[in-house]
Design an enzyme around this catalytic site. Structure first.
Site, PDB file in Angstrom:
ATOM      1  N   SER A 146      -7.229   4.126  -4.665  1.00  0.00           N
ATOM      2  CA  SER A 146      -6.340   5.297  -4.652  1.00  0.00           C
ATOM      3  C   SER A 146      -6.750   6.222  -5.788  1.00  0.00           C
ATOM      4  O   SER A 146      -7.233   5.745  -6.832  1.00  0.00           O
ATOM      5  CB  SER A 146      -4.886   4.862  -4.861  1.00  0.00           C
ATOM      6  OG  SER A 146      -4.067   6.006  -5.077  1.00  0.00           O
ATOM      7  N   TYR A 160       1.174   0.250  -9.906  1.00  0.00           N
ATOM      8  CA  TYR A 160       0.333   0.441  -8.713  1.00  0.00           C
ATOM      9  C   TYR A 160      -0.993   1.086  -9.116  1.00  0.00           C
ATOM     10  O   TYR A 160      -2.064   0.647  -8.676  1.00  0.00           O
ATOM     11  CB  TYR A 160       1.086   1.322  -7.710  1.00  0.00           C
ATOM     12  CG  TYR A 160       0.265   1.830  -6.550  1.00  0.00           C
ATOM     13  CD1 TYR A 160      -0.003   1.023  -5.443  1.00  0.00           C
ATOM     14  CD2 TYR A 160      -0.235   3.137  -6.543  1.00  0.00           C
ATOM     15  CE1 TYR A 160      -0.748   1.501  -4.369  1.00  0.00           C
ATOM     16  CE2 TYR A 160      -0.966   3.614  -5.473  1.00  0.00           C
ATOM     17  CZ  TYR A 160      -1.231   2.799  -4.391  1.00  0.00           C
ATOM     18  OH  TYR A 160      -1.965   3.274  -3.331  1.00  0.00           O
TER      19      TYR A 160
HETATM   20  P1  NAP Z   1       1.417   1.633   5.118  1.00  0.00           P
HETATM   21  O1  NAP Z   1       1.519   2.726   6.120  1.00  0.00           O
HETATM   22  O2  NAP Z   1       2.627   1.212   4.360  1.00  0.00           O
HETATM   23  O3  NAP Z   1       0.744   0.365   5.832  1.00  0.00           O
HETATM   24  C1  NAP Z   1       0.493  -0.783   5.074  1.00  0.00           C
HETATM   25  C2  NAP Z   1      -0.139  -1.829   5.941  1.00  0.00           C
HETATM   26  O4  NAP Z   1      -0.436  -2.960   5.118  1.00  0.00           O
HETATM   27  C3  NAP Z   1       0.749  -2.331   7.047  1.00  0.00           C
HETATM   28  O5  NAP Z   1      -0.068  -2.628   8.162  1.00  0.00           O
HETATM   29  C4  NAP Z   1       1.360  -3.609   6.466  1.00  0.00           C
HETATM   30  O6  NAP Z   1       1.698  -4.552   7.466  1.00  0.00           O
HETATM   31  C5  NAP Z   1       0.188  -4.113   5.674  1.00  0.00           C
HETATM   32  N1  NAP Z   1       0.516  -5.020   4.584  1.00  0.00           N
HETATM   33  C6  NAP Z   1       1.282  -4.798   3.494  1.00  0.00           C
HETATM   34  N2  NAP Z   1       1.315  -5.882   2.714  1.00  0.00           N
HETATM   35  C7  NAP Z   1       0.555  -6.825   3.330  1.00  0.00           C
HETATM   36  C8  NAP Z   1       0.186  -8.158   3.012  1.00  0.00           C
HETATM   37  N3  NAP Z   1       0.647  -8.776   1.918  1.00  0.00           N
HETATM   38  N4  NAP Z   1      -0.623  -8.818   3.874  1.00  0.00           N
HETATM   39  C9  NAP Z   1      -1.067  -8.222   5.007  1.00  0.00           C
HETATM   40  N5  NAP Z   1      -0.758  -6.967   5.355  1.00  0.00           N
HETATM   41  C10 NAP Z   1       0.052  -6.276   4.521  1.00  0.00           C
HETATM   42  O7  NAP Z   1       0.329   1.996   3.985  1.00  0.00           O
HETATM   43  P2  NAP Z   1      -0.909   3.024   3.988  1.00  0.00           P
HETATM   44  O8  NAP Z   1      -0.438   4.288   3.384  1.00  0.00           O
HETATM   45  O9  NAP Z   1      -1.599   3.048   5.292  1.00  0.00           O
HETATM   46  O10 NAP Z   1      -1.830   2.319   2.879  1.00  0.00           O
HETATM   47  C11 NAP Z   1      -3.024   1.631   3.194  1.00  0.00           C
HETATM   48  C12 NAP Z   1      -3.837   1.507   1.917  1.00  0.00           C
HETATM   49  O11 NAP Z   1      -4.143   2.818   1.426  1.00  0.00           O
HETATM   50  C13 NAP Z   1      -3.094   0.789   0.782  1.00  0.00           C
HETATM   51  O12 NAP Z   1      -3.997  -0.033   0.065  1.00  0.00           O
HETATM   52  C14 NAP Z   1      -2.622   1.938  -0.089  1.00  0.00           C
HETATM   53  O13 NAP Z   1      -2.438   1.555  -1.431  1.00  0.00           O
HETATM   54  C15 NAP Z   1      -3.770   2.913   0.068  1.00  0.00           C
HETATM   55  N6  NAP Z   1      -3.421   4.308  -0.254  1.00  0.00           N
HETATM   56  C16 NAP Z   1      -2.505   4.988   0.485  1.00  0.00           C
HETATM   57  C17 NAP Z   1      -2.209   6.297   0.141  1.00  0.00           C
HETATM   58  C18 NAP Z   1      -1.215   7.121   0.904  1.00  0.00           C
HETATM   59  O14 NAP Z   1      -0.848   8.218   0.439  1.00  0.00           O
HETATM   60  N7  NAP Z   1      -0.753   6.686   2.064  1.00  0.00           N
HETATM   61  C19 NAP Z   1      -2.843   6.915  -0.954  1.00  0.00           C
HETATM   62  C20 NAP Z   1      -3.770   6.169  -1.683  1.00  0.00           C
HETATM   63  C21 NAP Z   1      -4.068   4.873  -1.326  1.00  0.00           C
HETATM   64  P3  NAP Z   1       3.239  -5.025   7.698  1.00  0.00           P
HETATM   65  O15 NAP Z   1       4.008  -3.793   8.057  1.00  0.00           O
HETATM   66  O16 NAP Z   1       3.175  -6.023   8.799  1.00  0.00           O
HETATM   67  O17 NAP Z   1       3.696  -5.601   6.373  1.00  0.00           O
END
Ligand code: NAP
Length: 252
Positions: A146, A160
């Site tokens: 991130s 985080y």
């Molecule tokens: P999201 O929409 O909340 O989706 C998170 C995903 O991770 C879901 O499929 C969830 O599955 C799964 N997950 C969470 N904890 C888990 C665990 N312990 N074991 C297995 N699966 C797990 O998040 P996102 O925004 O797509 O984020 C994806 C990645 O991008 C993350 O690493 C996040 O830190 C990074 N990121 C996101 C942003 C942003 O603005 N969105 C910015 C920078 C970085 P369940 O629902 O089944 O728990």
């Protein structure tokens, strides 16, 4: 069942960036394993869309913060699709947003468990299975970091940001360990991207829009834009790239 298509395991593939990646990977010729922790229906919907696009696809439940689950998920993918060639270390959480002084033990620990320990368990298992000296066929690992690791997330989730700095360090070191093993290791650092992670951390669906003015391109990123960069790093077009960390953040 053996497959001629490359096989990608996406941790946290049931929603958000992971789900967008699964859809795009299926369209681009990959077979796809969609890991999820709790939302089986969401994972099955992603799997159905991947199959619709012509890919073999499976959903694999497993908590990536639990080392035994990680090993089981890799085994299930190998049995269900064939030898894994690409691993996207995407599962991540922020925990409830606050200043650090107000954050609970549980919030900080849960985030570090998934984002640091989980990312290490997944990367370790990928290294064991993909490395040519272990009998693997080589491949790629893409770690999802991130921009928080360089911005610090003050007032929101400093823990985080710190967890993602660990992902950055792991990417550099592991890329060097595996450079002679046919495995490229890179990171993608998204900026604010339109997923449910924001609502989950603050209970506020409008949160992402308030960041717009801080982003030079004056808009929120879409999950597909992150997925495109991940797919580039997985592809042969990136054959000389390892240890890189690409920000996909609209200039932030
Ligand atoms: P999201 O929409 O909340 O989706 C998170 C995903 O991770 C879901 O499929 C969830 O599955 C799964 N997950 C969470 N904890 C888990 C665990 N312990 N074991 C297995 N699966 C797990 O998040 P996102 O925004 O797509 O984020 C994806 C990645 O991008 C993350 O690493 C996040 O830190 C990074 N990121 C996101 C942003 C942003 O603005 N969105 C910015 C920078 C970085 P369940 O629902 O089944 O728990």
């Amino acid at each position: 069942m053996a497959s001629k298509r490359p096989i990608v395991l996406i941790t946290g593939g049931s929603r958000g960036i992971g789900a967008a990646l699964a859809h795009l990977a299926a369209k681009r010729g990959y077979d796809v394993a969609v890991n999820y922790r709790s939302e089986r229906d969401a994972a099955e919907r992603v799997v159905a869309a991947c199959r619709e696009a012509g890919a073999a696809a499976i959903a694999c439940q497993g908590d990536m913060a639990a080392a035994a689950d990680v090993i089981r998920v890799f085994d299930e993918v190998a049995a269900g699709l064939g030898p894994i060639s690409h691993v996207v270390n995407n599962a991540g959480i922020t925990g409830r947003s606050s200043r650090l002084e107000q954050a609970s033990d549980e919030t900080i620990r849960a985030c570090v468990d998934v984002n640091v320990l989980g990312a290490l368990w997944v990367a370790r298992e990928a290294a064991r299975r993909l490395s040519k000296s272990n009998g693997g066929q080589g491949g790629t690992i893409v770690n999802i970091s991130s921009v928080a690791s360089r911005l610090g997330s003050a007032g929101e989730y400093v823990w985080y940001a710190a967890s993602k700095a660990a992902v950055d360090a792991m990417t550099i070191g592991l890329s060097q360990e595996l450079a002679g093993e046919g495995v490229r290791v890179n990171a993608v650092s998204p900026g604010i991207t339109r997923t449910e992670i924001h609502e989950k951390s603050t209970g506020d669906a409008a949160r992402v829009e308030r960041f717009r003015s801080k982003i030079p391109m004056n808009r929120i990123g879409e999950p597909e834009e992150i997925a495109e960069t991940i797919l580039f790093l997985m592809s042969d077009a990136a054959s000389y790239i390892t240890g890189a960390n690409i920000s996909v953040s609209g200039g932030r």
